[in-house]
Design an enzyme around this catalytic site. Structure first.
Site, PDB file in Angstrom:
ATOM      1  N   ARG A  15       5.475  -7.864   4.404  1.00 53.41           N
ATOM      2  CA  ARG A  15       4.309  -8.404   3.726  1.00 53.41           C
ATOM      3  C   ARG A  15       4.143  -9.875   4.078  1.00 53.41           C
ATOM      4  NH1 ARG A  15       3.685  -6.806  -2.512  1.00 53.41           N
ATOM      5  NH2 ARG A  15       4.808  -5.039  -1.622  1.00 53.41           N
ATOM      6  N   SER A 102      -0.246  -4.255  -1.465  1.00 55.44           N
ATOM      7  CA  SER A 102      -0.098  -3.903  -2.869  1.00 55.44           C
ATOM      8  C   SER A 102      -0.959  -4.787  -3.759  1.00 55.44           C
ATOM      9  CB  SER A 102       1.379  -3.954  -3.252  1.00 55.44           C
ATOM     10  OG  SER A 102       1.595  -3.527  -4.576  1.00 55.44           O
ATOM     11  N   HIS A 103      -0.322  -5.560  -4.636  1.00 56.22           N
ATOM     12  CA  HIS A 103      -1.033  -6.378  -5.626  1.00 56.22           C
ATOM     13  C   HIS A 103      -1.355  -7.783  -5.122  1.00 56.22           C
ATOM     14  CE1 HIS A 103       3.215  -7.382  -5.964  1.00 56.22           C
ATOM     15  NE2 HIS A 103       2.834  -8.576  -6.394  1.00 56.22           N
ATOM     16  N   LYS A 112       4.431  -0.614   3.996  1.00 61.77           N
ATOM     17  CA  LYS A 112       5.482   0.103   3.282  1.00 61.77           C
ATOM     18  C   LYS A 112       5.861   1.303   4.129  1.00 61.77           C
ATOM     19  CE  LYS A 112       4.166  -1.291  -1.406  1.00 61.77           C
ATOM     20  NZ  LYS A 112       3.801  -0.842  -2.784  1.00 61.77           N
ATOM     21  N   ASP A 241      -2.865  -1.031  -9.565  1.00 61.90           N
ATOM     22  CA  ASP A 241      -2.767  -2.141  -8.614  1.00 61.90           C
ATOM     23  C   ASP A 241      -3.453  -1.763  -7.306  1.00 61.90           C
ATOM     24  OD1 ASP A 241      -0.896  -0.386  -7.561  1.00 61.90           O
ATOM     25  OD2 ASP A 241       0.654  -1.896  -7.272  1.00 61.90           O
ATOM     26  N   ASP A 243      -2.692  -0.783  -4.245  1.00 59.87           N
ATOM     27  CA  ASP A 243      -2.403   0.452  -3.505  1.00 59.87           C
ATOM     28  C   ASP A 243      -2.200   1.638  -4.433  1.00 59.87           C
ATOM     29  OD1 ASP A 243      -0.009  -0.648  -4.416  1.00 59.87           O
ATOM     30  OD2 ASP A 243       1.165   0.067  -2.715  1.00 59.87           O
ATOM     31  N   ASP A 245      -0.077   2.584  -6.645  1.00 61.36           N
ATOM     32  CA  ASP A 245       1.194   3.229  -6.971  1.00 61.36           C
ATOM     33  C   ASP A 245       1.716   2.800  -8.330  1.00 61.36           C
ATOM     34  OD1 ASP A 245       1.872   0.659  -6.201  1.00 61.36           O
ATOM     35  OD2 ASP A 245       3.603   1.258  -5.000  1.00 61.36           O
ATOM     36  N   ARG A 246       1.121   1.728  -8.908  1.00 61.73           N
ATOM     37  CA  ARG A 246       1.515   1.285 -10.246  1.00 61.73           C
ATOM     38  C   ARG A 246       0.355   1.477 -11.224  1.00 61.73           C
ATOM     39  NH1 ARG A 246       3.569  -4.505 -10.793  1.00 61.73           N
ATOM     40  NH2 ARG A 246       1.986  -4.963  -9.230  1.00 61.73           N
ATOM     41  N   HIS A 328       6.331   1.014 -12.207  1.00 55.95           N
ATOM     42  CA  HIS A 328       6.629   2.064 -11.229  1.00 55.95           C
ATOM     43  C   HIS A 328       7.295   3.233 -11.959  1.00 55.95           C
ATOM     44  CE1 HIS A 328       5.713  -0.033  -7.459  1.00 55.95           C
ATOM     45  NE2 HIS A 328       6.241  -1.114  -7.998  1.00 55.95           N
TER      46      HIS A 328
END
Length: 447
Positions: A15, A102-103, A112, A241, A243, A245-246, A328
């Site tokens: 990242r 992500s965020h 990832k 978020d 992507d 995933d959260r 998560h």
């Protein structure tokens, strides 16, 4: 400008800022390195996806070219959420990579990666090897791989829905704030045809994030969701978020629900189906979580923070579910990978049989006051940790992840960041006033 590999390779992913830290040439080099790494385990193809950030298409194409130059076939998933990539990796038993930051705000991008079967790849499980091979440069194969495209959204939707009894879902009014992130693709697809009413904030896929950052861990980014929940008299609010995933919850009174309380709700639900099962929680979760697991007849397993660690602990213990305070949520039957949407549906199923509302459901787990995660910049984290430990010689201490000190009615964890000169403090006590008092006490020791 050349990619800054030292800056972008983190503990669990890649990242950095676009242009000065990561560019298309770097993505191509990392794609070639990833191909060589997975080929050593016998893989002949890799999955590649991307989120909605402006450079994602260019970067993912370059990554794929790097992989194909090293003889590996590429299955292009196009736009996808991170947990959709994990599902595809498990379902097809292929390694995969998704371009996402992500965020992080606009201007960032990253990758990832996972092994076949959604196996985690972190610094200790391959990421450092991939970094070294990317820095060393290409080692192209005589045979060039091929690129194909595959649409997996419908299969993913069916998989997510398989975790609940859709016939038991009540016609709840759900406000979802996907913050112009990948939730704009997957949330409506999962909700379509279910007996749920979806009120969708910022569904457009836009990696410039024109409304607010896609980081629901920050209270300011929940304000629009909270206002909308009250405006339409919704049963629940959900924030995703970038992507997707959260997932974070807001109750019908617009009060945020902690990741620990959400973990406890899901843990109790899964233990009704598999009594006595093991449940993973990381060590910064509230004490409520192991208490709730024990009360429901399960076995609580405490771990360090981090998705690679959670996934490995689930494999080692056979745990059915794992939760982190950071939002998560991991599921054994999701290839031990995390999924914000599976967690969302499981909460909605629990709420459907609880007419008193989410605030009442959460009240069972609202037992302590918490500081949240407080970060302090330090010159030498190890020295500070030892100084704090020495201040509590009679308390129960452990070094599972940084320093945890248990003083009976209150406790704290102090651990160093993997990527920055920061110490992260999480503290829990019976009341908000005591939390403030104890935080000041610890911060004085840190300073």
């Amino acid at each position: 400008m050349a990619t800054d590999y030292d800056a972008i390779f983190k503990a669990y992913d890649v990242r950095g800022t676009v242009g000065d830290q990561i560019d298309a040439d770097g993505a191509r080099a990392i794609g070639g390195a990833f191909a060589r790494f997975v080929a050593s385990s016998g893989a002949a193809a890799v999955l590649v996806g991307r989120d909605m950030r402006p450079e994602g298409e260019e970067f993912s194409a370059a990554f794929g070219e790097g992989a194909m130059d090293h003889g590996i076939d590429v299955v292009d998933m196009g736009l996808c959420a991170t947990d959709m990539l994990y599902y595809a990796s498990g379902y097809l038993d292929l390694p995969g990579a998704v371009f996402t930051a992500s965020h992080n705000p606009a201007g960032y991008n990253g990758i990832k990666m996972c092994g076949a079967g959604a196996a985690p790849i972190g610094a200790d499980t391959g990421l450092e090897n991939i970094k070294a091979m990317a820095i060393a440069g290409p080692d192209p194969s005589a045979a060039k791989g091929n690129r194909t495209s595959r649409e997996l959204l419908s299969d993913y939707v069916a998989h997510v829905r398989s975790f609940v009894n859709v016939d038991a879902l009540a016609p709840l009014l759900v406000v979802a704030d996907t913050a112009n992130g990948m939730g704009g693709l997957v949330v409506p697809a999962v909700f379509e045809g279910l007996p749920l009413v979806l009120d969708h904030l910022y569904p457009e896929l836009d990696g410039t994030f024109p409304n607010h950052p896609a980081d629901p861990l920050q209270p300011k980014n929940l304000r629009d969701l909270q206002s909308r929940v009250l405006e339409v008299d919704a049963d629940v609010g959900m924030a995703f978020d970038g992507d997707a995933d959260r997932m974070f919850l807001v109750d019908e009174n617009a009060r945020p629900v902690s990741g620990s309380s959400t973990t406890a709700i899901i843990a109790r639900t899964v233990l009704e189906r598999e009594p006595g099962a093991s449940i993973i929680h990381n060590l910064i979760c509230s004490r409520t979580v192991p208490e709730a697991i024990a009360e429901a007849g399960g076995t609580a397993v405490r771990t360090k923070v981090g998705h690679s660690i959670i996934k490995q602990a689930m494999a080692d213990t056979g745990a059915i579910f794992g939760g982190e305070h950071s939002g998560h949520y991991y599921f054994r039957d999701n290839y031990r990978a995390d999924s914000g949407l599976i967690a969302a549906l499981m909460v909605l199923e629990a709420l459907s049989s609880h007419p008193a509302g989410l605030s009442d459901l959460v009240s069972d787990f609202d037992r302590y006051a918490s500081s949240g995660e407080l970060n302090t910049t330090v010159d030498d984290a190890a020295v500070v940790i030892e100084r704090v430990a020495a201040a509590y010689p009679n308390a129960r201490q452990d070094r599972l992840d940084g320093l945890t000190v248990d003083l009976g009615d209150w406790w704290f964890n102090l651990r160093p960041s993997n990527t920055e000169p920061l110490l992260r403090l999480n503290l829990e006590a019976p009341t908000c006033d005591e939390v403030q008092q104890r935080v000041a006490e610890i911060q004085a020791l840190i300073a």
